[in-house]
Scaffold this motif. Structure first.
Motif, PDB file in Angstrom:
ATOM      1  N   THR A   1       0.862  -1.182   0.000  1.00  0.00           N
ATOM      2  CA  THR A   1       0.000   0.000   0.000  1.00  0.00           C
ATOM      3  C   THR A   1       0.896   1.229   0.000  1.00  0.00           C
ATOM      4  N   CYS A   2       0.814   2.023  -1.067  1.00  0.00           N
ATOM      5  CA  CYS A   2       1.655   3.205  -1.191  1.00  0.00           C
ATOM      6  C   CYS A   2       0.773   4.433  -1.404  1.00  0.00           C
ATOM      7  N   ARG A   3       1.121   5.499  -0.724  1.00  0.00           N
ATOM      8  CA  ARG A   3       0.374   6.750  -0.868  1.00  0.00           C
ATOM      9  C   ARG A   3       1.340   7.914  -0.718  1.00  0.00           C
ATOM     10  N   ILE A   4       1.152   8.943  -1.543  1.00  0.00           N
ATOM     11  CA  ILE A   4       2.017  10.117  -1.485  1.00  0.00           C
ATOM     12  C   ILE A   4       1.173  11.372  -1.608  1.00  0.00           C
ATOM     13  N   ASP A   5       1.577  12.408  -0.903  1.00  0.00           N
ATOM     14  CA  ASP A   5       0.863  13.672  -0.924  1.00  0.00           C
ATOM     15  C   ASP A   5       0.866  14.260  -2.332  1.00  0.00           C
ATOM     16  N   GLY A   6      -0.311  14.578  -2.840  1.00  0.00           N
ATOM     17  CA  GLY A   6      -0.432  15.070  -4.205  1.00  0.00           C
ATOM     18  C   GLY A   6       0.243  16.401  -4.414  1.00  0.00           C
ATOM     19  N   ASN A   7       0.108  17.319  -3.453  1.00  0.00           N
ATOM     20  CA  ASN A   7       0.749  18.622  -3.587  1.00  0.00           C
ATOM     21  C   ASN A   7       2.267  18.494  -3.673  1.00  0.00           C
ATOM     22  N   THR A   8       2.831  17.575  -2.909  1.00  0.00           N
ATOM     23  CA  THR A   8       4.275  17.378  -2.898  1.00  0.00           C
ATOM     24  C   THR A   8       4.773  16.884  -4.241  1.00  0.00           C
ATOM     25  N   VAL A   9       4.163  15.816  -4.753  1.00  0.00           N
ATOM     26  CA  VAL A   9       4.651  15.228  -5.991  1.00  0.00           C
ATOM     27  C   VAL A   9       4.393  16.143  -7.183  1.00  0.00           C
ATOM     28  N   GLU A  10       3.265  16.810  -7.209  1.00  0.00           N
ATOM     29  CA  GLU A  10       2.967  17.690  -8.344  1.00  0.00           C
ATOM     30  C   GLU A  10       3.889  18.904  -8.363  1.00  0.00           C
ATOM     31  N   THR A  11       4.235  19.404  -7.179  1.00  0.00           N
ATOM     32  CA  THR A  11       5.174  20.528  -7.114  1.00  0.00           C
ATOM     33  C   THR A  11       6.546  20.120  -7.618  1.00  0.00           C
ATOM     34  N   LEU A  12       7.016  18.942  -7.210  1.00  0.00           N
ATOM     35  CA  LEU A  12       8.321  18.455  -7.658  1.00  0.00           C
ATOM     36  C   LEU A  12       8.344  18.233  -9.159  1.00  0.00           C
TER      37      LEU A  12
ATOM     38  N   GLU B   1      12.900   8.647  -4.046  1.00  0.00           N
ATOM     39  CA  GLU B   1      13.112   9.443  -5.243  1.00  0.00           C
ATOM     40  C   GLU B   1      11.871   9.437  -6.122  1.00  0.00           C
ATOM     41  N   ILE B   2      11.823  10.445  -6.995  1.00  0.00           N
ATOM     42  CA  ILE B   2      10.788  10.522  -8.018  1.00  0.00           C
ATOM     43  C   ILE B   2      11.494  10.598  -9.367  1.00  0.00           C
ATOM     44  N   VAL B   3      11.224   9.649 -10.245  1.00  0.00           N
ATOM     45  CA  VAL B   3      11.861   9.586 -11.559  1.00  0.00           C
ATOM     46  C   VAL B   3      10.861  10.034 -12.614  1.00  0.00           C
ATOM     47  N   ILE B   4      11.240  11.050 -13.373  1.00  0.00           N
ATOM     48  CA  ILE B   4      10.373  11.588 -14.418  1.00  0.00           C
ATOM     49  C   ILE B   4      10.872  11.108 -15.765  1.00  0.00           C
ATOM     50  N   LYS B   5      10.027  10.399 -16.498  1.00  0.00           N
ATOM     51  CA  LYS B   5      10.381   9.877 -17.810  1.00  0.00           C
ATOM     52  C   LYS B   5       9.832  10.827 -18.882  1.00  0.00           C
TER      53      LYS B   5
END
Length: 207
Positions: free
Chosen positions: A33-44, A181-185
């Motif tokens: 079960t994985c969940r991440i704050d939307g504001n955080t990831v969208e800002t990054l 980390e967040i990897v953007i393709k």
């Protein structure tokens, strides 16, 4: 693929969660079960996109256009030289056979070897030509992309939601969220399917 949870009433909070941690997960993937704050990831993600838009040459470096073009040009010249050499060998071989300096079986074996090498080179030259066309498309897309970046620079500091969505749709294929980390393709263009085609770079940027 992520599931988007809408903002909770009153606090504007929303999140993304993995939709493939339960019954839809891959056979070799443990249940999770994985969940991440939307504001955080969208800002990054948006900050990374803005950085790219401010320096569009980064995308040509990511695609390796110049390097690939130089490698192909060098190989093309080498193969064309080899093809001319094989043509001369074919002529000399035929002269030897006509002058009865070699027997027919030997002539046929040597000719077949030359024919096969010529065919392989011609096939590779055709591939290089097709790859060169693909690289030309990339270069044209990069030029259009650079012009697009110039048009929207003044809107990056305070972008509208529509502009953000269009830019992200054009530039990002998918985002992978890892533990730390967040990897953007980014999108890589192809001949037949590319979101970065010039006619698609038409977002209205005026106020």
């Amino acid at each position: 693929m992520a599931i988007h949870s809408p903002p909770a009433p009153g606090n504007g909070y929303f999140s993304y969660s993995c939709g493939y941690g339960g019954v839809h997960r891959a056979p070799d993937t443990p249940e999770h079960t994985c969940r991440i704050d939307g504001n955080t990831v969208e800002t990054l993600v948006w900050n990374a996109v803005v950085e790219l838009l401010k320096n569009p040459k980064l995308i040509s470096q990511a695609w390796g256009c110049d390097e690939a073009a130089n490698i192909e040009q060098g190989e093309k010249e080498r193969l064309e030289n080899r093809l001319r050499s094989l043509d001369r060998q074919q002529e000399r071989l035929l002269d030897l056979y006509q002058d009865e300096q070699i027997e027919k079986p030997s002539y046929l074996v040597r000719k077949q070897r030359l024919d096969e090498e010529q065919k392989n080179i011609q096939t590779r030259l055709l591939q290089i030509e097709q790859e060169a066309k693909s690289e030309q498309i990339k270069q044209e897309l990069i030029e259009d992309f650079q012009q697009y970046c110039q048009r929207i620079q003044e809107n990056l500091a305070n972008p509208s939601p529509d502009l953000q969505q269009e830019v992200i749709r054009l530039l990002i294929d998918h985002v992978v969220v890892g533990k730390n980390e967040i990897v953007i393709k980014h999108i890589v263009p192809t001949d037949d399917d590319c979101r970065l085609k010039p006619q698609r770079l038409c977002v209205e940027t005026g106020s």
